[in-house]
Each structure stands twice: as C-alpha cells, then as structure tokens.
Write a protein that holds these residues in place. Structure first.
Motif, mmCIF file in Angstrom:
data_model
loop_
_atom_site.group_PDB
_atom_site.id
_atom_site.type_symbol
_atom_site.label_atom_id
_atom_site.label_comp_id
_atom_site.label_asym_id
_atom_site.label_seq_id
_atom_site.Cartn_x
_atom_site.Cartn_y
_atom_site.Cartn_z
ATOM 1 N N PRO A 19 3.478 8.317 -11.039
ATOM 2 C CA PRO A 19 2.875 7.608 -12.239
ATOM 3 C C PRO A 19 3.827 6.851 -13.106
ATOM 4 C CG PRO A 19 2.321 9.928 -11.729
ATOM 5 C CD PRO A 19 3.418 9.735 -11.071
ATOM 6 N N PRO A 20 3.426 5.925 -13.501
ATOM 7 C CA PRO A 20 4.269 4.828 -14.486
ATOM 8 C C PRO A 20 4.324 5.669 -15.919
ATOM 9 C CG PRO A 20 2.059 3.959 -14.574
ATOM 10 C CD PRO A 20 2.183 5.099 -13.508
ATOM 11 N N MET A 21 5.902 5.578 -16.404
ATOM 12 C CA MET A 21 6.028 6.375 -17.623
ATOM 13 C C MET A 21 5.272 5.502 -18.523
ATOM 14 S SD MET A 21 9.963 7.163 -17.127
ATOM 15 C CE MET A 21 10.007 7.492 -18.952
ATOM 16 N N PRO A 22 5.096 6.076 -19.761
ATOM 17 C CA PRO A 22 4.212 5.364 -20.917
ATOM 18 C C PRO A 22 5.457 4.778 -21.584
ATOM 19 C CG PRO A 22 4.301 7.676 -21.387
ATOM 20 C CD PRO A 22 4.606 7.655 -19.767
ATOM 21 N N LYS A 47 1.025 -1.054 -0.030
ATOM 22 C CA LYS A 47 -0.005 0.053 0.021
ATOM 23 C C LYS A 47 0.938 1.282 0.140
ATOM 24 C CE LYS A 47 -3.651 -2.047 2.524
ATOM 25 N NZ LYS A 47 -4.627 -2.396 3.857
ATOM 26 N N ILE A 48 2.038 1.203 0.686
ATOM 27 C CA ILE A 48 2.747 2.373 0.921
ATOM 28 C C ILE A 48 3.627 2.613 -0.354
ATOM 29 C CG2 ILE A 48 4.882 3.323 2.008
ATOM 30 C CD1 ILE A 48 4.196 2.018 4.658
ATOM 31 N N GLN A 49 3.914 1.541 -1.020
ATOM 32 C CA GLN A 49 4.848 1.770 -2.518
ATOM 33 C C GLN A 49 3.891 2.052 -3.233
ATOM 34 O OE1 GLN A 49 8.263 1.621 -2.824
ATOM 35 N NE2 GLN A 49 8.333 1.317 -0.647
ATOM 36 N N ARG A 50 2.552 1.738 -3.385
ATOM 37 C CA ARG A 50 1.704 2.322 -4.391
ATOM 38 C C ARG A 50 1.285 3.897 -4.158
ATOM 39 N NH1 ARG A 50 -2.949 -2.697 -4.287
ATOM 40 N NH2 ARG A 50 -1.729 -4.219 -5.656
#
Length: 301
Positions: A84-87, A76-79
């Motif tokens: 935001p993930p790079m495209p 949960k903490i890491q999320r």
C-alpha cells in the motif's frame, strides 16, 4: 513489420517491441519465447524455421502482440505485489519518522543483516570454484568442471535475484538469461557460457558480496545497537548501582534522569536515521544487483 523467418529474427523483433521496458521483464520475455520456439522446432523437425514460425505466430502470437501481453501482465503483477502506498507527509519530521511505515525499509534491513552470511557463502563458493577450475584445467575433467561451476553461478544469481526482488522491491529476472539451449551441441553450449559477459559479471557479484556484506552488516547493526542502548538508558539508570560518571563537555557528574532522557531522545533520532541509511543502502544494492545480474539490451543485440 515483416514476418520473422528465423528464431533470431523473432527474438530481435520481440526485443525491439519491448524496448524501454524493464530489462528484467525483457529477459523473462525473451527466455519464454526462445524456449517455446526451440521446443516447437524440436517437436517438429520436419518443419523449417520459417514454416514453424508462421504456425507459431498464429498460436503463440506475433512479437508485438507478445510484447503487449507481457507489458499488461507486468502491470497487473506489480499492482498485486506492490505494498500500500505511504501517505505523503509534508513536514520534515513526518518524512523523517515516516520511514518506519515503509515496508521496503524493513525488507532492506533484513537483507543488510543477512548479507554478511550470504556474502560469505557466495565468496567462498566463487573462490573455491575458481581455484578448483584453474587446478583441474590440466586434466580431462577440467572443462566439464568449469562448465558445471559456471552453471551453478548462474543458478545462484537467479536465486539472489529473487531474494533482492522480495526484500528490496527491485524487479529482477524470474528466468535465466537463456533457455536450456535445446538443439545446440555441447561445444556450442560451452562457448555460449564462456562468451556471455553476464556470466562473468555474475561471478564478480558473488565475490563482491563479501565486502559489501561486511559493510552492510556494520552500517546496520552497529548504529542499531547503539541507538537501542541509548533508548534503554532510563531502564539502565533505574537498575544502576555503580558510581558511573558522565561528561557532556561541561564537567563530570553522576548521571541522572535528565541525562537518561537526553540519551533516550538521541537514541530515537539515531534509530530513525539508521532506518533512512538502511533504506538508502537497499536502493543502492538493488541498482548494483540490477547492473550485474540482469542482461541489458546491448548485450542481447
């Protein structure tokens, strides 16, 4: 799994239940568990360890239950903290220029620039502390001073770990290697500090940070300044009134707008190449910090 009857057994079972997890997470979980168990034992001295642990298992949780709780909390903490993930970019040019959109790139850049100042501080602190410790060992205050100095090294390593995690995105401990050693005598505490190999790797890390900081600063600032100077060459040409000659290997001539445009393009590519280098250095240093500042499973066993 048999119910633990001593604090050491509880910590061993918790360590086994967390096997395969991030070493920094294991260090935090063991710290919290040991601190809680020793506090319970200190508050209820009439209870033996076995009786206290039987009570704690019902309130704090069994080792496997605590391990599952820490794994869930870590996810949960890491999320929550993960950017935001790079495209995904399929083309080579997209991957090359896409490095600028990675937040870890800029965090690594700030770390590389600040590493020189932090490296000078860590190196000065370590060398001064070692020199004074060796000089004061012949006096009665020698041992207390050494213990105090090594305690500051452990505290600074925890602070450095938080900086590394924030800027480089590498999971680092949020707790010290051990709790406050409640219930241990002075000599037992001193012995625990001296016999813990991680104390000496932390000290080595502080000394190592000076040469690393110099390299990081040079490999980051020099190509960055050169690339920005190349990018700004059209501006320099617009305000240039001197008779400057340029040579591309085909003979000397006065620079024109074609030369300025070529330098600008080279500067752009050099800038993004520097960003890739900085990100690679950040990953490398994260591995170094993890190896020297985090306790491994073998050291806890």
């Amino acid at each position: 799994m048999n119910a633990p009857r001593t604090i050491a057994e509880y910590l061993k079972q918790l360590r086994d239940a967390l096997r395969g997890a991030d070493p920094a997470l294991i260090q935090d979980a063991l710290y919290d568990a040991e601190e809680h168990l020793r506090a319970e034992l200190a508050e209820n001295p009439q209870r033996g360890e076995a009786e206290m642990l039987a009570h704690v298992v019902g309130t704090y949780g069994a080792p496997d239950e605590v391990a599952d709780l820490y794994r869930d909390q870590e996810i949960k903490i890491q999320r929550a903290l993960r950017p935001p993930p790079m495209p995904k970019r399929r083309s080579a040019m997209g991957r090359f220029f896409g490095v600028a959109a990675d937040s870890h790139t800029w965090g690594a850049m700030f770390y590389m620039v600040l590493a020189l100042a932090s490296g000078i501080f860590y190196f000065t602190w370590a060398v001064t502390g070692i020199s004074l410790s060796l000089g004061l060992l012949v006096l009665i205050i020698g041992i207390p001073f050494v213990v105090l100095f090594l305690s500051t090294v452990r505290a600074l390593s925890l602070l450095e770990g938080r900086i590394v995690e924030t800027m480089l995105g590498v999971r680092m401990p949020r707790r010290p290697p051990y709790p406050a050693m409640t219930g241990m005598s002075l000599w037992q505490r001193v012995g625990a500090i001296f016999t813990d190999g991680r104390t000496w790797t932390m000290l080595f890390y502080m000394i190592l940070m000076l040469p690393l900081g110099i390299l990081y600063f040079v490999f980051t600032v020099v190509p960055m300044v050169v690339s920005l100077a190349f990018i700004a060459s059209p501006i320099g040409l617009a305000f240039n009134n001197d008779n400057v000659l340029i040579n591309w290997g085909l003979g000397s001539h006065e620079p024109g707008w074609g030369d300025a445009l070529l330098l600008c393009i080279i500067g752009v590519f050099l800038l993004f190449a520097t960003l890739h280098l900085v990100r690679a250095l950040g990953k490398m240093h994260g591995a170094i910090a993890k190896g020297l500042l985090v306790r491994s499973d073998d050291e806890r066993a």
